[in-house]
Design a protein around this motif. Structure first.
Motif, short mmCIF file in Angstrom:
data_model
loop_
_atom_site.label_atom_id
_atom_site.label_comp_id
_atom_site.label_asym_id
_atom_site.label_seq_id
_atom_site.Cartn_x
_atom_site.Cartn_y
_atom_site.Cartn_z
N ALA A 1 5.31 0.60 -0.98
CA ALA A 1 4.52 1.73 -1.49
C ALA A 1 5.39 2.98 -1.58
O ALA A 1 5.24 3.78 -2.50
CB ALA A 1 3.31 1.97 -0.60
N SER A 2 6.31 3.14 -0.63
CA SER A 2 7.17 4.33 -0.65
C SER A 2 8.18 4.27 -1.80
O SER A 2 8.51 5.28 -2.39
CB SER A 2 7.88 4.50 0.69
N TRP A 3 8.63 3.05 -2.12
CA TRP A 3 9.53 2.92 -3.28
C TRP A 3 8.79 3.31 -4.56
O TRP A 3 9.34 3.96 -5.44
CB TRP A 3 10.00 1.46 -3.39
N ASP A 4 7.52 2.93 -4.61
CA ASP A 4 6.74 3.13 -5.84
C ASP A 4 6.53 4.60 -6.18
O ASP A 4 6.45 4.97 -7.35
CB ASP A 4 5.38 2.43 -5.68
N LEU B 1 0.00 8.06 0.81
CA LEU B 1 0.71 7.90 -0.47
C LEU B 1 -0.28 7.75 -1.63
O LEU B 1 -0.07 8.30 -2.71
CB LEU B 1 1.64 6.68 -0.40
N TYR B 2 -1.37 7.03 -1.36
CA TYR B 2 -2.37 6.83 -2.41
C TYR B 2 -3.05 8.14 -2.79
O TYR B 2 -3.27 8.43 -3.96
CB TYR B 2 -3.41 5.81 -1.92
N PRO C 1 2.02 -2.37 -5.39
CA PRO C 1 3.19 -2.73 -4.59
C PRO C 1 2.83 -3.10 -3.15
O PRO C 1 3.43 -4.00 -2.55
CB PRO C 1 4.05 -1.47 -4.64
N ALA C 2 1.83 -2.40 -2.60
CA ALA C 2 1.39 -2.71 -1.23
C ALA C 2 0.86 -4.14 -1.16
O ALA C 2 1.24 -4.92 -0.27
CB ALA C 2 0.32 -1.71 -0.79
N ILE C 3 0.00 -4.49 -2.12
CA ILE C 3 -0.56 -5.85 -2.14
C ILE C 3 0.56 -6.87 -2.39
O ILE C 3 0.62 -7.92 -1.74
CB ILE C 3 -1.66 -5.96 -3.23
#
Ligand SMILES: Nc1ncnc2c1ncn2[C@@H]1O[C@H](COP(=O)(O)OP(=O)(O)O)[C@@H](O)[C@H]1O
Ligand SMILES: [Mg+2]
Lengths: 250, 323
Positions: B53-56, B178-179, B264-266
């Motif tokens: 998620a952080s990469w995204d 992040l969301y 990305p998390a999923i």
């Protein structure tokens, strides 16, 4: 206060390697004016816009806006003080809807305290101004070329500019679209926004502009009313070549 | 109109329901399945969810292609391990210093990258992570321990079950933050930069500021994942700065759906479970893993998050039925 020129460009030059794309250009624009910039392809018109909006740094020369030296200012800071632009080659946010494209500018305008209302309402007003309200939920990538041109203008308008620079807004439009966009631009100017219009299509530019600057090889070769400019020997030469001049003068 | 509105409400409720079901299931798993191995796999999944998620945020949202995301994870993990074991920092301080090191790295990499676009940016991020890998694997073995790694890192809580819950909470909080950012005004601005940087500037966006913000967010949360990993594993080896780890940020996101945070998390959750859970398949799992990636690129380039639209599109316009 009033003797400070609205926009003052002094000896502005931009060289790309050896090429003098803009060469010692000097001119002023008054508040509320409608200035046209014409010239053949490669004359340096877009480069001049890039210098005024900060997308390019000049090789030499200075730019003042309302008395303030903005030569070294970043593009987004120039938007903040009231200079907005469109791009000759349109740059819509393709995956955004029409209204989202405009909301982005409106959002920043709100952060800068230029609008009070909700940015979505304001964006909607601006879309109405350019006759795109019915397209608000269409993705920009699905809009026809003529409407993308209008969307570019809407996005610039939503920054709440005092000076609006339009780079060939009529290019690629049909005759009918040219007429409707001409009305839109006219009404933007009537709202009190100073407009500088680059145009390759002379007819629309002549109809809208109060004054015209002609660029050729990066230099100003004429500056005057549309009538004066049309009669200018150098201008005819630049557009039609020397043979054209002979032809024009019989 | 009415039907459209109604179905979007039920869809929202369905999403909420899915989240609730997941949360309940995730909370009772340790009680229902008291297998240390399964919990271990799930803890790793939680860590990689934060990592993906952080990469995204930087690449999926802001469009700044980062090919070396492991550098944030790895630097933070090493910093935690080294300060904790060699300098005897209290663990909490080590974690703070570790995340801070990832923050600093995001500035060191981010500032020069602000002027770069496209392939130049990709090469630069890749190079930074490569340098870190070289330092850890050879040039600075005296510090990193090379293949042996840094051992004996202390841990906040002992045992699989407490670590499971701790990682679950950390994951939920991180993804939620992040969301929220991704779906805020800031997220919209980041997306505009991804769409067209010049146009974003013309709208008045300070692209430098927002790109740096995306770098920092990405680096800090990548660092949080790395710091948790270090204290959970209690050993940090070159695995944390490898090319493979950088690549997995991309594959996780690709499978889940780039530019959605949740996707990305999923993707990270599912792939980690598949990869770690099927280790008995030995080398075949790398084959299967790569086949899955190729299949997604070819048939579902928008990742799992685009599945609903894809099904809708294939059914024609009548995608609302049965709702
Ligand atoms: N970024 C650039 N790098 C090099 N040359 C450029 C660049 N931008 C414009 N030029 C050159 O400068 C000249 C003026 O271009 P431009 O300002 O786009 O002209 P116009 O808009 O009047 O058609 C052209 O010869 C063009 O090739
Ligand atoms: Mg041009």
């Amino acid at each position: 206060m009033s003797d400070v020129p609205f926009l003052q460009v002094d000896n502005l030059s931009k060289h790309f390697r050896g090429l003098k794309a803009v060469d010692e250009v000097t001119f002023q624009v008054d508040r509320g004016e409608f200035l046209g910039i014409i010239g053949p392809n490669g004359a340096g018109k877009t480069t001049l816009f890039n210098l005024i909006t900060g997308f390019l740094k000049p090789t030499s020369g200075r730019i003042h806006f309302r008395g303030k030296d903005i030569t070294g200012m970043k593009p987004h800071d120039r938007v903040k003080i009231g200079i907005a632009r469109t791009f000759q080659v349109t740059k819509p946010f393709k995956k955004f809807t029409a209204i989202e494209n405009v909301v982005i500018s409106a959002l920043i305008a709100r952060k800068h305290g230029k609008i009070r209302e909700h940015e979505r309402d304001f964006a909607m007003e601006v879309l109405e101004k350019v006759n795109l309200a019915h397209r608000k939920d269409t993705l920009a990538e699905n809009l026809p070329h003529g409407e993308v041109k209008k969307l570019e203008i809407a996005r610039a308008l939503a920054t709440k500019p005092e000076l609006l620079l339009l780079d060939e807004p009529f290019s690629g439009l049909t005759g009918e679209e040219v007429e409707s966009l001409q009305e839109v631009i006219k009404s933007i100017h009537e709202d009190g926004i100073t407009v500088i219009l680059i145009e390759h299509v002379l007819k629309a530019c002549m109809a809208l502009s109060e004054r015209i600057i002609v660029l050729n090889y990066g230099k100003i070769i004429a500056d005057g009313t549309p009538q004066q400019v049309c009669m200018d020997r150098q201008v005819i030469e630049a557009y039609l070549g020397k043979r054209g001049l002979e032809f024009a003068s019989g | 109109m009415m039907a459209g509105k109604l179905s979007s409400i039920t869809f929202l409720n369905r999403k909420l329901l899915a989240v609730l079901v997941y949360l309940i299931a995730a909370s009772i798993i340790p009680l229902a399945v008291p297998s240390i191995y399964i919990l271990h796999v799930l803890i790793l999944a939680h860590i990689f969810v934060i990592y993906a998620a952080s990469w995204d945020i930087l690449t999926g949202y802001t469009g700044q292609l980062n090919l070396g995301h492991a550098m944030f994870f790895g630097l933070s993990a090493y910093t935690v391990a080294i300060t904790n074991t060699m300098l005897n920092f209290p663990l909490i301080l080590s974690v703070v210093v570790g995340v801070f090191s990832a923050f600093l790295l995001s500035l060191i990499v981010g500032i020069p990258c602000l002027r770069l676009r496209g392939p130049y940016l990709a090469i630069t991020t890749f190079s930074f992570s490569w340098i870190l890998f070289l330092l850890a694997s050879s040039a600075m073995i005296w510090l990193s321990g090379g293949e042996e790694g840094v051992r004996g890192v202390r841990t906040f809580v002992v045992g699989s079950v407490p670590n499971y819950y701790l990682s679950l909470v950390l994951m939920i909080v991180s993804v939620l933050i992040l969301y929220r950012i991704a779906n805020s005004e800031t997220g919209l601005i980041l997306k505009a930069i991804k769409e067209d940087e010049d146009a974003a500037m013309a709208c008045g966006i300070n692209t430098t500021k927002y790109k740096l913000l995306a770098f920092i967010l990405s680096g800090v949360f990548g660092g949080i994942a790395g710091a948790f990993y270090a204290q959970y594993m209690r050993i940090v080896t070159v695995d944390v700065v490898t090319l493979e780890l950088s690549a997995s940020a991309i594959t996780f996101s690709l499978i889940g759906g780039i530019g959605t945070v949740i996707g990305p998390a999923i993707g990270a959750y599912i792939l980690t479970i598949l990869f770690e859970g099927f280790s008995w398949l030995a080398d075949y799992r790398i084959l299967i893993y790569n086949l899955i990636i190729v299949a997604f690129v070819l048939f579902l380039p928008g990742g799992l998050m685009s599945l609903r639209e894809k099904i809708k599109a294939e059914r024609g316009t009548g995608g609302e039925e049965g709702e």
